[in-house]
Motif scaffolding. Sequence first.
Motif, PDB file in Angstrom:
ATOM      1  N   THR A 265      -9.590 -11.131 -15.191  1.00 18.09           N
ATOM      2  CA  THR A 265     -10.247 -11.175 -13.876  1.00 18.09           C
ATOM      3  C   THR A 265     -11.115 -12.420 -13.766  1.00 18.09           C
ATOM      4  OG1 THR A 265     -12.118  -9.862 -14.679  1.00 18.09           O
ATOM      5  CG2 THR A 265     -10.283  -8.678 -13.645  1.00 18.09           C
TER       6      THR A 265
ATOM      7  N   GLN B 136     -14.092 -16.456  -3.621  1.00 13.88           N
ATOM      8  CA  GLN B 136     -12.756 -16.650  -3.066  1.00 13.88           C
ATOM      9  C   GLN B 136     -12.430 -15.529  -2.094  1.00 13.88           C
ATOM     10  OE1 GLN B 136     -10.967 -19.404  -3.861  1.00 13.88           O
ATOM     11  NE2 GLN B 136     -12.626 -20.069  -5.217  1.00 13.88           N
TER      12      GLN B 136
ATOM     13  N   SER C 185     -10.678 -12.467  -0.430  1.00 17.95           N
ATOM     14  CA  SER C 185      -9.994 -11.367  -1.115  1.00 17.95           C
ATOM     15  C   SER C 185      -8.483 -11.437  -0.947  1.00 17.95           C
ATOM     16  CB  SER C 185     -10.521 -10.023  -0.582  1.00 17.95           C
ATOM     17  OG  SER C 185     -10.343  -9.939   0.823  1.00 17.95           O
ATOM     18  N   THR C 186      -8.024 -12.082   0.110  1.00 16.77           N
ATOM     19  CA  THR C 186      -6.577 -12.176   0.364  1.00 16.77           C
ATOM     20  C   THR C 186      -5.937 -13.347  -0.360  1.00 16.77           C
ATOM     21  OG1 THR C 186      -7.027 -13.491   2.347  1.00 16.77           O
ATOM     22  CG2 THR C 186      -6.814 -11.104   2.636  1.00 16.77           C
ATOM     23  N   GLU C 187      -6.740 -14.155  -1.023  1.00 13.32           N
ATOM     24  CA  GLU C 187      -6.225 -15.368  -1.649  1.00 13.32           C
ATOM     25  C   GLU C 187      -5.999 -15.138  -3.146  1.00 13.32           C
ATOM     26  OE1 GLU C 187      -8.093 -19.697  -2.577  1.00 13.32           O
ATOM     27  OE2 GLU C 187      -8.208 -19.002  -0.489  1.00 13.32           O
ATOM     28  N   SER C 188      -4.805 -15.504  -3.607  1.00 18.84           N
ATOM     29  CA  SER C 188      -4.499 -15.392  -5.030  1.00 18.84           C
ATOM     30  C   SER C 188      -5.209 -16.512  -5.775  1.00 18.84           C
ATOM     31  CB  SER C 188      -2.981 -15.494  -5.246  1.00 18.84           C
ATOM     32  OG  SER C 188      -2.677 -15.480  -6.619  1.00 18.84           O
TER      33      SER C 188
ATOM     34  N   GLN D  40      -6.110 -19.574  -8.047  1.00 20.76           N
ATOM     35  CA  GLN D  40      -5.321 -20.699  -8.513  1.00 20.76           C
ATOM     36  C   GLN D  40      -5.910 -21.243  -9.801  1.00 20.76           C
ATOM     37  OE1 GLN D  40      -3.825 -23.544  -5.560  1.00 20.76           O
ATOM     38  NE2 GLN D  40      -4.882 -22.371  -3.978  1.00 20.76           N
TER      39      GLN D  40
ATOM     40  N   SER E 227      -4.024 -11.308 -11.605  1.00 22.22           N
ATOM     41  CA  SER E 227      -3.520 -11.350 -10.236  1.00 22.22           C
ATOM     42  C   SER E 227      -2.635 -12.559  -9.970  1.00 22.22           C
ATOM     43  CB  SER E 227      -4.689 -11.355  -9.246  1.00 22.22           C
ATOM     44  OG  SER E 227      -5.598 -12.396  -9.550  1.00 22.22           O
ATOM     45  N   CYS E 228      -2.638 -13.544 -10.891  1.00 25.61           N
ATOM     46  CA  CYS E 228      -1.767 -14.714 -10.725  1.00 25.61           C
ATOM     47  C   CYS E 228      -0.292 -14.365 -10.954  1.00 25.61           C
ATOM     48  CB  CYS E 228      -2.170 -15.815 -11.697  1.00 25.61           C
ATOM     49  SG  CYS E 228      -3.699 -16.662 -11.257  1.00 25.61           S
TER      50      CYS E 228
ATOM     51  N   VAL F  41       1.357 -11.721  -9.779  1.00 27.40           N
ATOM     52  CA  VAL F  41       1.886 -10.804  -8.764  1.00 27.40           C
ATOM     53  C   VAL F  41       3.257 -11.247  -8.291  1.00 27.40           C
ATOM     54  CG1 VAL F  41       1.536  -9.899  -6.436  1.00 27.40           C
ATOM     55  CG2 VAL F  41      -0.402 -10.072  -8.030  1.00 27.40           C
ATOM     56  N   LYS F  42       3.443 -12.558  -8.124  1.00 25.95           N
ATOM     57  CA  LYS F  42       4.712 -13.085  -7.617  1.00 25.95           C
ATOM     58  C   LYS F  42       5.530 -13.777  -8.701  1.00 25.95           C
ATOM     59  CE  LYS F  42       2.852 -13.825  -2.959  1.00 25.95           C
ATOM     60  NZ  LYS F  42       2.620 -14.811  -1.873  1.00 25.95           N
TER      61      LYS F  42
ATOM     62  N   PRO G 127       2.675 -17.662 -13.075  1.00 30.02           N
ATOM     63  CA  PRO G 127       1.759 -18.481 -12.263  1.00 30.02           C
ATOM     64  C   PRO G 127       2.042 -19.968 -12.430  1.00 30.02           C
ATOM     65  CG  PRO G 127       0.654 -17.751 -14.255  1.00 30.02           C
ATOM     66  CD  PRO G 127       1.994 -17.065 -14.242  1.00 30.02           C
TER      67      PRO G 127
END
Length: 458
Positions: free
Chosen positions: A10, A42, A44-47, A49, A130-131, A133-134, A137
């Motif tokens: 985190t 940052q 909350s909607t931003e991943s 970086q 959270s990096c 998720v997609k 990273p």
Amino acid sequence: MTLNPSTFETILPSRFITFTYPSPTLPQTLLRVAVLDSPLTQPSTESPQLAAMFVPTHRETDWIFSTQSGHLQLLLNFAQFSRLILIGYVPISPNLVNSFTRPECETGHAQLVNLEEKLTPLLFALAPKSCFVKGLPEVVFLRYEDDLIGSVVVEVCDGGLVGEMVVEDVELEGFEGREFRRRLRFKRMPNFVQTQVRIFPKGGRGFVGLEGVEFGLDFGVLVHSYLVPMVAGVSLIGGYLDERIQCGFRPKALCLGVGGGALLGFLSRNLGFEVIGVEADEVVLRVARQYFGLDDCDGLVRVCLGDAIEFLDEIDSKAKRLNIECLDNRNINGNDAKFDVVMVDLDSSDVNMGISAPPLEFVQKDVLLAAKRILCDQGILVINVIPPAASSFYETLIMKLKVVFEELYEVDVRNGENFVLIAAASTVGISSSGTKNVFASKLKQAISAEFIDSIKKL
């Protein structure tokens, strides 16, 4: 110390962790890895970086790369990143080394790419959860570049207010070959050069390196990018100052913030001002005198130890009769209560804001009113401004100055960082004298007309 891998899952604002890691390319060699999370909140909607930066070779002990404050300044230059990882070799000595020389052959592109690939597993392990998720990273590799060729530490000392500082002689890449400067940097903001002056080797230029060379100070030029625009602001009242000089008066300037004293010395030596400077840290004043030639001003510069805003308030409240003791045991009397120019070169002491100037305390209406009241009727207030990142500070300052002062002007320093604001106590007029403006001619000889011509009214 054993690190728990979950520690890095985190983002924790301002968290700073360092550890050593075996080099994947050089056997029996350790890397120093420093991980810093941004203090900026940052969305909350931003991943988050992630960025990484390799410390330049032989710069591992420089405060820019070896301290949390230096790391923070680097990170705040890239507000889009939530975490910055610095990677460099563990220095032989953890203390500030006395000299640095840039290697003739920097690490090649292919070697850097190889090191990046081999360190990818480590960087993934240091990436926030959270990096992923997609998918895997993206790690952005940043490059640190500046014009420093070499440096020699002249002195490291500790100021009661500003903390640890370093005086250093440096060689830089210049447009006309080798260029030498003496610089002052504070450990709390090591990426920011507080003061720098041009120097020259007294024995000529036939030498290699900086160590053991005696340098002289070049007082004829200002090398700090924002100081020339500050001085250019005086051109707005050039006619008024010329008339004063023709009547036998010497123009007077108050400089809030002394640093190494480059601005004070230039105003006195090159433009004939009588200057009073105010500096909060006694050690900074000692350094300015010992290494930057502050005392070599033919008695036209006096410095006072104290808080700039308190000093301003005291002048304002006791304008008719002052008895403020200066470090040189000289007193400011009631005749010094009005100034033709007040110049403000104060930076914020809050490192979490990054580099910013002036401090928030200075831009309060009562302080600005006090500054106006100690100006002569045709006087000006000149402020070096470095707006904090992602804030409305600059726009707010402009609004406040317009409320207090009659006219406001701006000079773009063109370095992407500084702005100079010039607030006039009354409408800027044109000299009624039919004779040649001697002061304006002297000013144009002392500085480039480029910034004089770029002054615009807001």
